[in-house]
Design a protein around this motif. Structure first.
Motif, PDB file in Angstrom:
ATOM      1  N   ASN A 166     -14.216   3.870   3.925  1.00  0.00           N
ATOM      2  CA  ASN A 166     -15.312   4.666   3.370  1.00  0.00           C
ATOM      3  C   ASN A 166     -16.363   4.966   4.428  1.00  0.00           C
ATOM      4  N   SER A 177      -8.108  10.362   5.392  1.00  0.00           N
ATOM      5  CA  SER A 177      -9.454  10.632   4.904  1.00  0.00           C
ATOM      6  C   SER A 177     -10.288   9.352   4.888  1.00  0.00           C
ATOM      7  N   LYS A 234     -11.748   6.696  -0.683  1.00  0.00           N
ATOM      8  CA  LYS A 234     -10.513   6.342   0.008  1.00  0.00           C
ATOM      9  C   LYS A 234     -10.573   4.889   0.478  1.00  0.00           C
ATOM     10  N   ALA A 288      -4.050  11.448   3.276  1.00  0.00           N
ATOM     11  CA  ALA A 288      -5.403  11.131   2.822  1.00  0.00           C
ATOM     12  C   ALA A 288      -5.408  10.011   1.799  1.00  0.00           C
ATOM     13  N   HIS A 289      -4.363   9.966   0.949  1.00  0.00           N
ATOM     14  CA  HIS A 289      -4.279   8.945  -0.101  1.00  0.00           C
ATOM     15  C   HIS A 289      -3.327   7.819   0.268  1.00  0.00           C
TER      16      HIS A 289
END
Length: 396
Positions: A194, A186, A191, A164-165
């Motif tokens: 978007n 994500s 993030k 996710a990151h």
């Protein structure tokens, strides 16, 4: 040291690209936001194809959140209720939540001083009771995926990556999320891409992609509208429940033109990080984690440990002094009800004490680096943090 100008306040996200407007306007005109209601390729279908090509994955499935992607990935592994899944103790609450939603039990592993999985504790806990491993690249710090993958392969245990990151970050030159059976990303507003809310999973496994598509809510024969060809759909048809975790066309239309922006956003994020990290690393009170040899990060924030802060009150004083100059710092373990502090996860079926991770989070700072912040403002940001720490340390 109290005369540093406060850095200007900035939005935490980039403006949405103008290229998204044509698709959004067309959707407003048609009113067809349901991905399976569109004749031909829907925006969600185009996003799946474009994202898979961009990261080098055979298959992708867009869903309504990264949490859903993690949940669907676990369900597609066919784990029995009560299956034990290793996760890092330093992650966001959504990760153990996804494990629990999948009727599994999270097994927390200590985090090392570099914010990555503690491999010694991982080795101790990775016994015959473990059914899967889910590694979070928390805040974009990638753990030693060579060692983790080798351990999983040796035991025949599936590996999922929570990236996710870590979109745009690489391990041995490949996009993170491609080492395990499934990688999950994500599209939440803060993030790299978007969509407001949203997520996507990638895999090379035809069984995994067929199951997750059907599980996500591709009822009847809507799976034919995905850019995937596999005979596994016919096998899994009607054998799986539907969880209705689909992405809608409006979210896809917003995020689709941003995929081409990944290289630029990653390069600019690395430059911002490098500038602030250089300032902090020159001061004796901060420990900025270094990248591993095979890791190339894509940071949108910076984390650093506090050195020589013996008491919590000193840390709180430091945070207050930085805030007075316009810089909001979070310390994971001292921020009330922080969802990244494992002791706040009261919903866990098994509570564990992890002293190394607790001590780490009590002295680990977290700071967003807004994409609209220019080089001069980043210098001010770094100088403010150094000045605040210097004042606290001078008063010890």
């Amino acid at each position: 040291m109290g005369d540093q100008a406060a850095p200007a306040k900035h939005q935490m996200t980039e403006p949405l690209p103008a290229a998204a407007r044509a698709d959004v306007d067309a959707l407003f005109e048609s009113g067809e936001l349901f991905r399976y209601g569109v004749e031909g390729d829907s925006p969600v279908t185009r996003l799946e194809r474009t994202f898979a090509e961009a990261v080098g994955a055979p298959f992708a499935l867009a869903v309504n959140s990264c949490s859903s992607a993690l949940f669907l990935s676990l369900k597609a592994l066919g784990l029995e209720p009560g299956a034990r899944v290793i996760i890092p103790a330093f992650t966001f609450a959504a990760v153990p939540s996804a494990v629990i939603h999948a009727d599994c039990v999270p097994v927390l592993v200590e985090t090392g001083p570099d914010l990555r999985l503690d491999l010694d504790d991982f080795t101790r806990k990775f016994d015959d009771s473990i059914d899967a491993v889910l590694i979070s690249h928390m805040r974009g710090h990638i753990s030693d995926m060579d060692a983790i993958k080798a351990a999983c392969d040796a035991r025949g245990v599936p590996l999922i990556e929570d990236a996710a990151h870590a979109l745009g970050a690489t391990w041995r030159g490949r996009q993170s999320g491609l080492v395990g059976r499934v990688g999950c990303f994500s599209f939440q507003s803060h993030k790299l891409l978007n969509a407001g809310e949203g997520g996507i999973l990638v895999t090379a496994d035809e069984d995994i992609i067929a199951q997750t598509i059907l599980l996500s809510g591709a009822y009847e024969h809507n799976w034919t509208k995905h850019p995937v060809v596999s005979d596994r759909f016919a096998y899994w048809q009607n054998r799986l429940p539907h969880y209705n975790m689909r992405m809608n066309n409006l979210s896809a239309a917003v995020v689709l033109p941003q995929v081409a922006e990944i290289p630029r956003r990653v390069a600019e994020g690395r430059a911002r990080y490098g500038q602030v990290a250089a300032i902090l690393s020159r001061a004796p009170w901060f420990d900025v984690p270094r990248a591993l040899p095979h890791e190339h990060r894509a940071p949108d924030s910076i984390q650093f440990g506090l050195v020589g802060f013996e008491h919590d009150d000193q840390v709180r004083d430091f945070i207050a002094r930085a805030a007075a100059r316009g810089v909001k710092l979070d310390v994971f373990g001292l921020s009330a009800d922080n969802a990244r502090a494992f002791w706040n996860w009261k919903f866990l079926p098994e509570q564990a004490e992890l002293p190394k991770t607790r001590a780490l989070l009590m002295r680990s700072c977290d700071l967003r680096l807004p994409p609209r912040m220019n080089a001069e403002e980043l210098d001010v940001l770094g100088d403010v943090i150094v000045a605040a720490a210097a004042e606290v340390m001078a008063g010890r």
